[in-house]
Design an enzyme around this catalytic site. Structure first.
Site, PDB file in Angstrom:
ATOM      1  N   LYS A   9      16.008   7.411  28.945  1.00  0.00           N
ATOM      2  CA  LYS A   9      16.010   7.500  30.410  1.00  0.00           C
ATOM      3  C   LYS A   9      15.925   8.971  30.853  1.00  0.00           C
ATOM      4  CE  LYS A   9      18.664   3.184  31.072  1.00  0.00           C
ATOM      5  NZ  LYS A   9      19.911   2.607  31.670  1.00  0.00           N
ATOM      6  N   TYR A  49      13.203  -3.776  36.115  1.00  0.00           N
ATOM      7  CA  TYR A  49      14.572  -4.145  36.470  1.00  0.00           C
ATOM      8  C   TYR A  49      14.637  -5.400  37.349  1.00  0.00           C
ATOM      9  CZ  TYR A  49      16.815  -0.048  34.342  1.00  0.00           C
ATOM     10  OH  TYR A  49      17.314   0.875  33.458  1.00  0.00           O
ATOM     11  N   ASN A 112      23.456   6.446  31.482  1.00  0.00           N
ATOM     12  CA  ASN A 112      23.765   5.959  30.124  1.00  0.00           C
ATOM     13  C   ASN A 112      22.610   6.120  29.128  1.00  0.00           C
ATOM     14  OD1 ASN A 112      22.193   3.837  30.977  1.00  0.00           O
ATOM     15  ND2 ASN A 112      23.766   2.263  30.708  1.00  0.00           N
ATOM     16  N   HIS A 115      17.698   2.662  27.441  1.00  0.00           N
ATOM     17  CA  HIS A 115      17.533   1.235  27.708  1.00  0.00           C
ATOM     18  C   HIS A 115      17.088   0.568  26.419  1.00  0.00           C
ATOM     19  CE1 HIS A 115      16.223  -2.572  29.438  1.00  0.00           C
ATOM     20  NE2 HIS A 115      15.185  -2.471  28.616  1.00  0.00           N
ATOM     21  N   GLU A 126       9.125  -6.840  28.297  1.00  0.00           N
ATOM     22  CA  GLU A 126       9.243  -5.392  28.504  1.00  0.00           C
ATOM     23  C   GLU A 126       8.220  -4.619  27.667  1.00  0.00           C
ATOM     24  OE1 GLU A 126      14.041  -5.638  29.490  1.00  0.00           O
ATOM     25  OE2 GLU A 126      13.376  -4.548  27.713  1.00  0.00           O
TER      26      GLU A 126
HETATM   27  P1  DAT Z   1      22.275  -2.524  29.365  1.00  0.00           P
HETATM   28  O1  DAT Z   1      21.550  -1.264  29.813  1.00  0.00           O
HETATM   29  O2  DAT Z   1      23.381  -2.206  28.406  1.00  0.00           O
HETATM   30  O3  DAT Z   1      21.337  -3.596  28.856  1.00  0.00           O
HETATM   31  P2  DAT Z   1      22.521  -4.156  31.757  1.00  0.00           P
HETATM   32  O4  DAT Z   1      21.185  -4.721  31.413  1.00  0.00           O
HETATM   33  O5  DAT Z   1      23.627  -5.110  32.010  1.00  0.00           O
HETATM   34  O6  DAT Z   1      23.009  -3.110  30.662  1.00  0.00           O
HETATM   35  O7  DAT Z   1      22.363  -3.272  33.064  1.00  0.00           O
HETATM   36  C1  DAT Z   1      21.232  -2.445  33.246  1.00  0.00           C
HETATM   37  C2  DAT Z   1      21.685  -1.101  33.709  1.00  0.00           C
HETATM   38  O8  DAT Z   1      22.319  -1.230  34.978  1.00  0.00           O
HETATM   39  C3  DAT Z   1      22.724  -0.428  32.818  1.00  0.00           C
HETATM   40  O9  DAT Z   1      22.128   0.329  31.786  1.00  0.00           O
HETATM   41  C4  DAT Z   1      23.464   0.428  33.787  1.00  0.00           C
HETATM   42  C5  DAT Z   1      23.414  -0.333  35.086  1.00  0.00           C
HETATM   43  N1  DAT Z   1      24.619  -1.106  35.325  1.00  0.00           N
HETATM   44  C6  DAT Z   1      24.991  -2.249  34.697  1.00  0.00           C
HETATM   45  N2  DAT Z   1      26.155  -2.708  35.171  1.00  0.00           N
HETATM   46  C7  DAT Z   1      26.509  -1.846  36.158  1.00  0.00           C
HETATM   47  C8  DAT Z   1      27.614  -1.751  37.034  1.00  0.00           C
HETATM   48  N3  DAT Z   1      28.599  -2.655  37.027  1.00  0.00           N
HETATM   49  N4  DAT Z   1      27.652  -0.699  37.910  1.00  0.00           N
HETATM   50  C9  DAT Z   1      26.669   0.215  37.947  1.00  0.00           C
HETATM   51  N5  DAT Z   1      25.605   0.195  37.141  1.00  0.00           N
HETATM   52  C10 DAT Z   1      25.520  -0.812  36.250  1.00  0.00           C
HETATM   53 MG    MG Z   2      19.884  -4.643  29.876  1.00  0.00          MG
END
Ligand code: DAT
Ligand code: MG
Length: 149
Positions: A9, A49, A112, A115, A126
């Site tokens: 990212k 997303y 973070n 991805h 994806e």
């Molecule tokens: P991951 O990236 O571990 O697959 P995810 O698909 O659940 O996680 O979410 C996509 C992204 O969204 C994640 O990298 C960071 C953000 N995110 C997820 N949960 C969140 C939250 N509760 N508050 C803020 N950002 C969040």
């Molecule tokens: Mg995810």
């Protein structure tokens, strides 16, 4: 055999962590089959997303991922999706185990670093969003017998 889409990212790019992040997947034993450096458009980010469109953090997610260039990669291997996700660590870097990318290099969920696809269905979607089949390379890696039994 699975394929997974991994993104470094914009924070990973800006913090000069591209090489270190790629190394983790490479050293784990995943095989790189596609890679490009790009600025994601708003449209690509919204497609990428789409599964999170209803979440309260969706807008900030889209603006974060489009805030600068990313490195998009496809890594291949048996159980590549789960292996890549364990190398990435938990979504919130504060909860991610030390030794993982997020656990070693990150401090908060909105920054973070990486991805990774979370299921075979999403991985296929994806990968196809970022790469054409012609951009993916089929190659034999000489170390494979030392990585897989
Ligand atoms: P991951 O990236 O571990 O697959 P995810 O698909 O659940 O996680 O979410 C996509 C992204 O969204 C994640 O990298 C960071 C953000 N995110 C997820 N949960 C969140 C939250 N509760 N508050 C803020 N950002 C969040
Ligand atoms: Mg995810």
């Amino acid at each position: 055999m699975q394929r997974t889409l991994i993104l470094v990212k914009p924070d990973g790019v800006q913090r000069s962590l591209i090489g270190q992040i790629i190394s983790r997947f490479e050293q784990r034993g995943l095989k790189l089959v596609g890679m490009k450096f790009l600025q994601m458009s708003q449209a690509l980010a919204e497609q990428h997303y789409a599964v999170h469109a209803a979440r309260p953090f969706y807008q900030s997610l889209v603006s974060y991922i489009t805030s600068g260039p990313v490195v998009a990669m496809v890594w291949e291997g048996k159980d590549a999706i789960a292996a890549a996700r364990s190398t990435m660590g938990a979504t919130n870097p504060v909860a991610a185990a030390p030794g993982t990318i997020r656990g070693d290099l990150g401090m908060e969920i909105g920054r973070n670093l990486v991805h990774g696809s979370d299921s075979p269905e999403n991985a296929e979607k994806e990968v196809n969003l970022f790469f054409s089949e012609a951009e993916l390379v089929a190659w034999a890696r000489s170390a494979d017998p030392w990585i897989r039994e």
